[in-house]
Design a protein around this motif. Structure first.
Motif, PDB file in Angstrom:
ATOM      1  N   LEU A  27      -2.541  -4.815   0.431  1.00  0.00           N
ATOM      2  CA  LEU A  27      -3.576  -5.459   1.508  1.00  0.00           C
ATOM      3  C   LEU A  27      -4.426  -4.378   2.037  1.00  0.00           C
ATOM      4  O   LEU A  27      -5.730  -4.445   1.660  1.00  0.00           O
ATOM      5  N   SER A  28      -3.983  -3.278   2.435  1.00  0.00           N
ATOM      6  CA  SER A  28      -4.889  -2.137   3.059  1.00  0.00           C
ATOM      7  C   SER A  28      -4.477  -0.950   2.941  1.00  0.00           C
ATOM      8  O   SER A  28      -3.002  -0.783   2.709  1.00  0.00           O
ATOM      9  N   ALA A  29      -4.984   0.062   3.036  1.00  0.00           N
ATOM     10  CA  ALA A  29      -4.513   1.638   3.068  1.00  0.00           C
ATOM     11  C   ALA A  29      -5.612   2.384   3.727  1.00  0.00           C
ATOM     12  O   ALA A  29      -6.645   2.182   4.128  1.00  0.00           O
ATOM     13  N   GLY A  30      -5.398   3.440   4.171  1.00  0.00           N
ATOM     14  CA  GLY A  30      -5.779   4.473   4.891  1.00  0.00           C
ATOM     15  C   GLY A  30      -5.917   5.830   4.494  1.00  0.00           C
ATOM     16  O   GLY A  30      -4.835   6.157   3.745  1.00  0.00           O
ATOM     17  N   VAL A  31      -6.894   6.749   4.516  1.00  0.00           N
ATOM     18  CA  VAL A  31      -6.879   8.053   4.078  1.00  0.00           C
ATOM     19  C   VAL A  31      -7.456   8.896   5.197  1.00  0.00           C
ATOM     20  O   VAL A  31      -8.698   8.760   6.045  1.00  0.00           O
ATOM     21  N   TRP A  32      -6.874  10.111   5.472  1.00  0.00           N
ATOM     22  CA  TRP A  32      -7.348  10.887   6.755  1.00  0.00           C
ATOM     23  C   TRP A  32      -7.654  12.366   6.086  1.00  0.00           C
ATOM     24  O   TRP A  32      -6.557  13.043   5.445  1.00  0.00           O
ATOM     25  N   SER A  33      -8.796  12.804   5.999  1.00  0.00           N
ATOM     26  CA  SER A  33      -9.233  13.926   5.266  1.00  0.00           C
ATOM     27  C   SER A  33     -10.708  14.188   5.928  1.00  0.00           C
ATOM     28  O   SER A  33     -11.522  13.210   5.936  1.00  0.00           O
ATOM     29  N   PHE A  78      -1.565   3.646  17.072  1.00  0.00           N
ATOM     30  CA  PHE A  78      -2.205   2.208  17.304  1.00  0.00           C
ATOM     31  C   PHE A  78      -1.914   1.267  16.126  1.00  0.00           C
ATOM     32  O   PHE A  78      -1.228   0.184  16.185  1.00  0.00           O
ATOM     33  N   GLY A  79      -1.772   1.943  15.037  1.00  0.00           N
ATOM     34  CA  GLY A  79      -1.562   1.048  13.766  1.00  0.00           C
ATOM     35  C   GLY A  79      -0.213   0.470  13.593  1.00  0.00           C
ATOM     36  O   GLY A  79       0.027  -0.642  13.195  1.00  0.00           O
ATOM     37  N   THR A  82     -11.125   5.069   5.855  1.00  0.00           N
ATOM     38  CA  THR A  82     -11.124   6.414   5.914  1.00  0.00           C
ATOM     39  C   THR A  82     -11.372   6.978   7.199  1.00  0.00           C
ATOM     40  O   THR A  82     -12.201   6.792   7.891  1.00  0.00           O
ATOM     41  N   ASN A  83     -10.421   7.917   7.962  1.00  0.00           N
ATOM     42  CA  ASN A  83     -10.400   8.377   9.070  1.00  0.00           C
ATOM     43  C   ASN A  83     -10.427   7.354  10.210  1.00  0.00           C
ATOM     44  O   ASN A  83     -11.025   7.735  11.205  1.00  0.00           O
ATOM     45  N   THR A  84     -10.047   6.546   9.975  1.00  0.00           N
ATOM     46  CA  THR A  84      -9.834   5.278  10.991  1.00  0.00           C
ATOM     47  C   THR A  84      -8.809   4.354  10.634  1.00  0.00           C
ATOM     48  O   THR A  84      -8.204   4.601   9.518  1.00  0.00           O
ATOM     49  N   TRP A  85      -8.438   3.309  11.615  1.00  0.00           N
ATOM     50  CA  TRP A  85      -7.569   2.398  11.182  1.00  0.00           C
ATOM     51  C   TRP A  85      -7.636   1.090  11.527  1.00  0.00           C
ATOM     52  O   TRP A  85      -8.239   1.156  12.966  1.00  0.00           O
TER      53      TRP A  85
END
Length: 508
Positions: free
Chosen positions: A429-435, A291-292, A455-458
């Motif tokens: 601007l933005s960042a994501g983390v999956w854990s 999606f992202g 976190t765990n979404t986007w």
């Protein structure tokens, strides 16, 4: 047979007559004095969508002067929060009433899918309502702890005339992240939409007039960055510029505004990482990554354009993303099933393709896509969903904003290495983390250099939460209560109570 999911032409792009756009200056719709116009053809369907008046310096000067007069007259700047809120709520209702009409024009001018456009217009109306709430709750501070004979007041006042310059990728949504907050604060405005997507901003002007906005409070000028945007940035009668677009143009606006030291708020580019740790839910991560990177064909400052994945799970995750990418419906933006539409221009399509070709030449592996794509029945420009692995930090595709449906894959072994890669770009601007570990998510969120961390979404978004970047992703914030603070000046008032001031010069 293609390996992608294509949505052919639905045959519904007929336009009875091109939309006619004119400038809104001091409450009246005006053509350009020299009669010049410009046209916009659909990047997906090739049809003529709109014909708009082309502004020069004269129209821009007139719009700025109208905004200055309106602000100084006080009909809006000194109005009550209740009155401002009432008008903003009327505009929100009018947006809802015209949602389908606005969405269709936006689809034809930008190439984005109709379902996405509708959702953006709905979201814009919600933002106008949120800004209305801020108009009624705006307040300063008082200090009664300065002694028995002193009272301190902190007033929050509108900054003045604001130039608003918006991009082509989310034309109605982004103007709605700026204009209602400026109006809620009591500012007057001059708005310049992108020349590629001018029409929905003109529609918004129609709604503002219908809602009863006083003449000159909002002025709309249609045209190019030179001379319109440049004059809006440097003019002495403008107190602030707010711009969303490329980092390069943002730097130029900052330079132009420096001559008068006016305030500048910038929402610029991004090279947004998603870091995936071994304990992540890979099905959830793969879907969100897909999606992202393909949302709005990747023409999005928040695009999740690079993933930084732990070596132990990289092959598994990439295979899942590739499989999902094949199933994403690309094609006719006017078809309800389409999730990814056309690329905005030929030049931009060539730029996207150049990044992919250069990465492949440098040793990266194109796992999927990597070229232009034909959609049955449509003459427009489309780009294949593309996944590039084996990317190294020195490659341009890893550092620069591609702004297309292209995913770059890098790998890491440790948290420190992941953060070094995430923070290595000039953007923030933005960042994501999956854990699955809250400790991992919190450590990453606190150490990554970004204005927003998911976190765990986007790319979830809410009107209540601020949005903006650090480093070369810009300055200032939109949305949330911070969104109205951008358009306010703070004034201190110190009041002595009674005749208690001690004489400086002794009396005879």
């Amino acid at each position: 047979m293609t390996e992608f999911t294509l949505i052919p032409s639905a045959g519904t792009a007929a336009v009875d007559a091109p939309f006619t756009g004119r400038h809104l200056i001091d409450g009246t719709w005006q053509d350009s004095a020299d009669g010049r116009t410009f046209e916009r053809r659909s990047p997906s369907h090739g049809v003529l969508v709109s014909r708009s008046a082309l502004a020069g310096a004269d129209e821009t000067e007139a719009a700025i002067a109208a905004a200055r007069r309106a602000f100084d007259a006080g009909c809006w700047s000194r109005s009550s929060g209740k009155d401002r809120a009432t008008l903003l709520l009327k505009v929100a209702d009018l947006i809802d009433a015209r949602r389908e009409e606005i969405a269709r024009i936006e689809v034809l001018e930008s190439g984005k899918p109709i379902a996405q456009a509708r959702a953006e217009i709905e979201g814009a109306a919600d933002i106008w309502r949120y800004a209305a709430a801020l108009a009624r709750t705006l307040h300063g501070d008082s200090h009664n702890s300065l002694g028995a004979d002193m009272l301190g007041l902190v007033l929050k006042e509108p900054i003045g005339v604001v130039s608003i310059i918006t991009p082509w990728n989310f034309p109605f949504l982004i103007v709605s992240q700026k204009l209602p907050f400026a109006l809620a604060a009591g500012c007057t405005c001059v708005v310049k939409p992108s020349e590629l997507t001018p029409s929905t901003t003109v529609m918004l002007g129609e709604m503002l007039i219908e809602a009863g906005l006083p003449a000159g409070v909002v002025n709309i000028v249609l045209g190019y960055g030179d001379p319109v945007g440049a004059l809006m940035s440097e003019h002495t009668a403008v107190d602030m510029v707010t711009f969303t677009g490329s980092t390069g143009v943002g730097k130029a606006i900052t330079a132009a505004a420096s001559g008068t030291l006016k305030k500048v708020a910038l929402e610029l580019g991004g090279k947004n990482p998603q870091v995936v740790f071994p304990d992540a839910d890979l099905d959830q991560a793969a879907d969100a990554i897909t999606f992202g990177v393909y949302f709005n064909a990747g023409e999005c400052c928040n695009s999740g354009s690079r993933i930084i994945v732990h070596e132990d799970i990289a092959r598994d995750l990439v295979s899942r993303v590739v499989e999902l990418s094949r199933r994403v419906p690309f094609g006719d933006p006017l078809d309800e099933a389409t999730k990814v539409g056309a690329i905005i221009s030929d030049a931009h399509q060539a730029k996207i393709d150049g990044y992919v070709k250069d990465a492949a030449s440098a040793g990266a592996e194109v796992q999927l896509g990597g070229g232009e794509m034909e959609v049955p029945g449509l003459p427009g420009r489309f780009y294949q969903p593309t996944v590039v692995s084996g990317v190294t930090p020195d490659m341009a595709i890893a550092r620069e904003e591609v702004f297309g449906p292209v995913l770059s894959v890098l790998t890491f072994r440790t948290m420190d290495e992941a953060l070094a890669l995430a923070n290595g770009a000039a953007y923030g601007l933005s960042a994501g983390v999956w854990s699955d570990s809250v400790h991992t998510c919190l450590e990453f969120s606190r150490r990554v250099q970004a204005g927003t961390v998911w976190t765990n979404t986007w790319m979830d978004g809410f009107a209540e939460l601020p949005f903006g970047g650090v480093k070369e992703s810009g300055s200032g914030r939109e949305l949330g209560r911070y969104g109205i603070e951008e358009f306010l000046e703070v004034k201190t008032v110190q009041m002595r109570i009674g005749r208690t001031r001690q004489a400086w010069v002794a009396a005879d």
